[in-house]
Design a protein around this motif. Structure first.
Motif, PDB file in Angstrom:
ATOM      1  N   CYS A 121       0.869  -1.178   0.000  1.00 32.73           N
ATOM      2  CA  CYS A 121       0.000   0.000   0.000  1.00 32.73           C
ATOM      3  C   CYS A 121       0.903   1.225   0.000  1.00 32.73           C
ATOM      4  CB  CYS A 121      -0.892   0.030   1.238  1.00 32.73           C
ATOM      5  SG  CYS A 121      -2.104  -1.296   1.294  1.00 32.73           S
ATOM      6  N   LEU A 122       0.498   2.244  -0.717  1.00 31.42           N
ATOM      7  CA  LEU A 122       1.235   3.503  -0.724  1.00 31.42           C
ATOM      8  C   LEU A 122       0.447   4.544   0.043  1.00 31.42           C
ATOM      9  CD1 LEU A 122       2.491   3.723  -4.425  1.00 31.42           C
ATOM     10  CD2 LEU A 122       3.843   3.304  -2.388  1.00 31.42           C
ATOM     11  N   PHE A 123       1.118   5.203   0.970  1.00 33.62           N
ATOM     12  CA  PHE A 123       0.549   6.309   1.725  1.00 33.62           C
ATOM     13  C   PHE A 123       1.442   7.498   1.434  1.00 33.62           C
ATOM     14  CE2 PHE A 123      -0.484   2.400   3.981  1.00 33.62           C
ATOM     15  CZ  PHE A 123      -1.862   2.520   4.109  1.00 33.62           C
ATOM     16  N   GLY A 124       1.024   8.320   0.478  1.00 39.31           N
ATOM     17  CA  GLY A 124       1.915   9.376   0.001  1.00 39.31           C
ATOM     18  C   GLY A 124       3.082   8.699  -0.688  1.00 39.31           C
ATOM     19  N   LEU A 125       4.289   8.950  -0.211  1.00 35.35           N
ATOM     20  CA  LEU A 125       5.476   8.312  -0.784  1.00 35.35           C
ATOM     21  C   LEU A 125       5.963   7.133   0.058  1.00 35.35           C
ATOM     22  CD1 LEU A 125       7.439  11.514  -1.858  1.00 35.35           C
ATOM     23  CD2 LEU A 125       6.056   9.999  -3.298  1.00 35.35           C
ATOM     24  N   LYS A 126       5.258   6.831   1.127  1.00 35.11           N
ATOM     25  CA  LYS A 126       5.640   5.720   2.011  1.00 35.11           C
ATOM     26  C   LYS A 126       4.969   4.430   1.571  1.00 35.11           C
ATOM     27  CE  LYS A 126       7.280   8.385   5.568  1.00 35.11           C
ATOM     28  NZ  LYS A 126       8.539   8.308   6.139  1.00 35.11           N
ATOM     29  N   ARG A 127       5.759   3.384   1.479  1.00 37.91           N
ATOM     30  CA  ARG A 127       5.259   2.079   1.056  1.00 37.91           C
ATOM     31  C   ARG A 127       5.222   1.143   2.257  1.00 37.91           C
ATOM     32  NH1 ARG A 127       7.913  -1.751  -3.621  1.00 37.91           N
ATOM     33  NH2 ARG A 127       8.890  -2.917  -1.965  1.00 37.91           N
ATOM     34  N   SER A 128       4.093   0.463   2.424  1.00 33.84           N
ATOM     35  CA  SER A 128       3.933  -0.498   3.519  1.00 33.84           C
ATOM     36  C   SER A 128       3.554  -1.857   2.941  1.00 33.84           C
ATOM     37  CB  SER A 128       2.821  -0.053   4.474  1.00 33.84           C
ATOM     38  OG  SER A 128       3.177   1.117   5.141  1.00 33.84           O
ATOM     39  N   LYS A 129       4.160  -2.890   3.492  1.00 42.12           N
ATOM     40  CA  LYS A 129       3.839  -4.248   3.078  1.00 42.12           C
ATOM     41  C   LYS A 129       2.417  -4.583   3.509  1.00 42.12           C
ATOM     42  CE  LYS A 129       5.582  -8.939   3.501  1.00 42.12           C
ATOM     43  NZ  LYS A 129       6.556  -9.802   4.162  1.00 42.12           N
ATOM     44  N   ALA A 130       1.661  -5.209   2.621  1.00 39.31           N
ATOM     45  CA  ALA A 130       0.288  -5.610   2.929  1.00 39.31           C
ATOM     46  C   ALA A 130       0.243  -7.121   3.139  1.00 39.31           C
ATOM     47  CB  ALA A 130      -0.650  -5.201   1.794  1.00 39.31           C
ATOM     48  N   GLU A 131      -0.700  -7.557   3.917  1.00 33.42           N
ATOM     49  CA  GLU A 131      -0.859  -8.983   4.213  1.00 33.42           C
ATOM     50  C   GLU A 131      -2.109  -9.512   3.518  1.00 33.42           C
ATOM     51  OE1 GLU A 131      -2.165 -11.507   8.102  1.00 33.42           O
ATOM     52  OE2 GLU A 131      -0.682  -9.920   8.402  1.00 33.42           O
ATOM     53  N   PHE A 132      -1.952 -10.580   2.752  1.00 29.12           N
ATOM     54  CA  PHE A 132      -3.081 -11.231   2.073  1.00 29.12           C
ATOM     55  C   PHE A 132      -3.937 -11.945   3.113  1.00 29.12           C
ATOM     56  CE2 PHE A 132      -4.983 -15.041   0.261  1.00 29.12           C
ATOM     57  CZ  PHE A 132      -5.654 -14.535  -0.831  1.00 29.12           C
ATOM     58  N   LYS A 133      -5.250 -11.693   3.101  1.00 25.48           N
ATOM     59  CA  LYS A 133      -6.173 -12.388   3.995  1.00 25.48           C
ATOM     60  C   LYS A 133      -6.980 -13.426   3.232  1.00 25.48           C
ATOM     61  CE  LYS A 133      -5.657  -9.954   7.841  1.00 25.48           C
ATOM     62  NZ  LYS A 133      -5.275 -10.464   9.109  1.00 25.48           N
ATOM     63  N   ASN A 134      -7.636 -12.975   2.150  1.00 27.23           N
ATOM     64  CA  ASN A 134      -8.426 -13.860   1.299  1.00 27.23           C
ATOM     65  C   ASN A 134      -8.666 -13.137  -0.029  1.00 27.23           C
ATOM     66  OD1 ASN A 134     -10.936 -12.254   1.515  1.00 27.23           O
ATOM     67  ND2 ASN A 134     -10.969 -12.991   3.624  1.00 27.23           N
ATOM     68  N   SER A 135      -9.441 -13.728  -0.919  1.00 24.94           N
ATOM     69  CA  SER A 135      -9.617 -13.134  -2.257  1.00 24.94           C
ATOM     70  C   SER A 135     -10.384 -11.817  -2.222  1.00 24.94           C
ATOM     71  CB  SER A 135     -10.326 -14.117  -3.183  1.00 24.94           C
ATOM     72  OG  SER A 135     -11.630 -14.390  -2.711  1.00 24.94           O
ATOM     73  N   ASN A 136     -10.971 -11.473  -1.053  1.00 23.05           N
ATOM     74  CA  ASN A 136     -11.724 -10.229  -0.930  1.00 23.05           C
ATOM     75  C   ASN A 136     -11.132  -9.222   0.040  1.00 23.05           C
ATOM     76  OD1 ASN A 136     -13.827 -11.095  -2.701  1.00 23.05           O
ATOM     77  ND2 ASN A 136     -14.526 -12.441  -1.074  1.00 23.05           N
ATOM     78  N   GLU A 137     -10.019  -9.566   0.718  1.00 22.24           N
ATOM     79  CA  GLU A 137      -9.421  -8.640   1.676  1.00 22.24           C
ATOM     80  C   GLU A 137      -7.899  -8.782   1.670  1.00 22.24           C
ATOM     81  OE1 GLU A 137      -9.614  -7.358   6.376  1.00 22.24           O
ATOM     82  OE2 GLU A 137     -10.622  -9.176   5.765  1.00 22.24           O
TER      83      GLU A 137
END
Length: 137
Positions: A121-137
């Motif tokens: 995910c990008l928040f402005g110029l900051k990048r954060s790792k996202a965690e896969f939960k399921n095909s909808n989240e």
């Protein structure tokens, strides 16, 4: 061809494929084909070609062959099958705002997420790792 990364991509991904092998020749006619979609390729050195993954026109997901052409006429089947997924669609984000100090857990909802990819995910110029939960989240 010894290795290709990434091996999985969304249909309209605009990512660069890194093709590792040996004996690649620097040619102005260097191209790659993913399925039947042609794309430009760039010679990096004798063991690396960089290929811009073409936006797939066909709406069908599945596997697509990676083919390389050095001279624009003859082709070489790399033996690599790329896995294509339909594009994901975002439907909502919760919460929609948070403090500027960060550390807020944000849930992203939609359809078509697959566990094969590393999401960010990008928040402005900051990048954060996202965690896969399921095909909808």
């Amino acid at each position: 061809v010894e290795r290709v990364t990434p091996l999985s991509l969304y249909m309209s991904s605009q990512v660069q494929l890194v093709i590792i092998g040996d004996g690649f020749v620097n040619s102005p006619h260097l191209k790659c084909l993913v399925g039947n979609q042609e794309s430009t390729a760039r010679w990096k050195n004798e063991s690396t070609i960089l290929c811009d993954a073409p936006k797939m026109i066909a709406p069908k997901s599945g596997n697509a062959s990676l083919v390389i052409s050095i001279n624009g006429v003859s082709t070489h089947d790399s033996g690599v099958q790329l896995q294509l997924f339909p594009d994901f669609k975002l439907t909502s984000i919760n919460p929609s705002s948070g403090p500027t100090t960060g550390r807020t857990v944000v849930h992203v909802f939609g359809t078509g997420f697959v566990d094969t990819f590393q999401y960010f995910c990008l928040f402005g110029l900051k990048r954060s790792k996202a965690e896969f939960k399921n095909s909808n989240e």
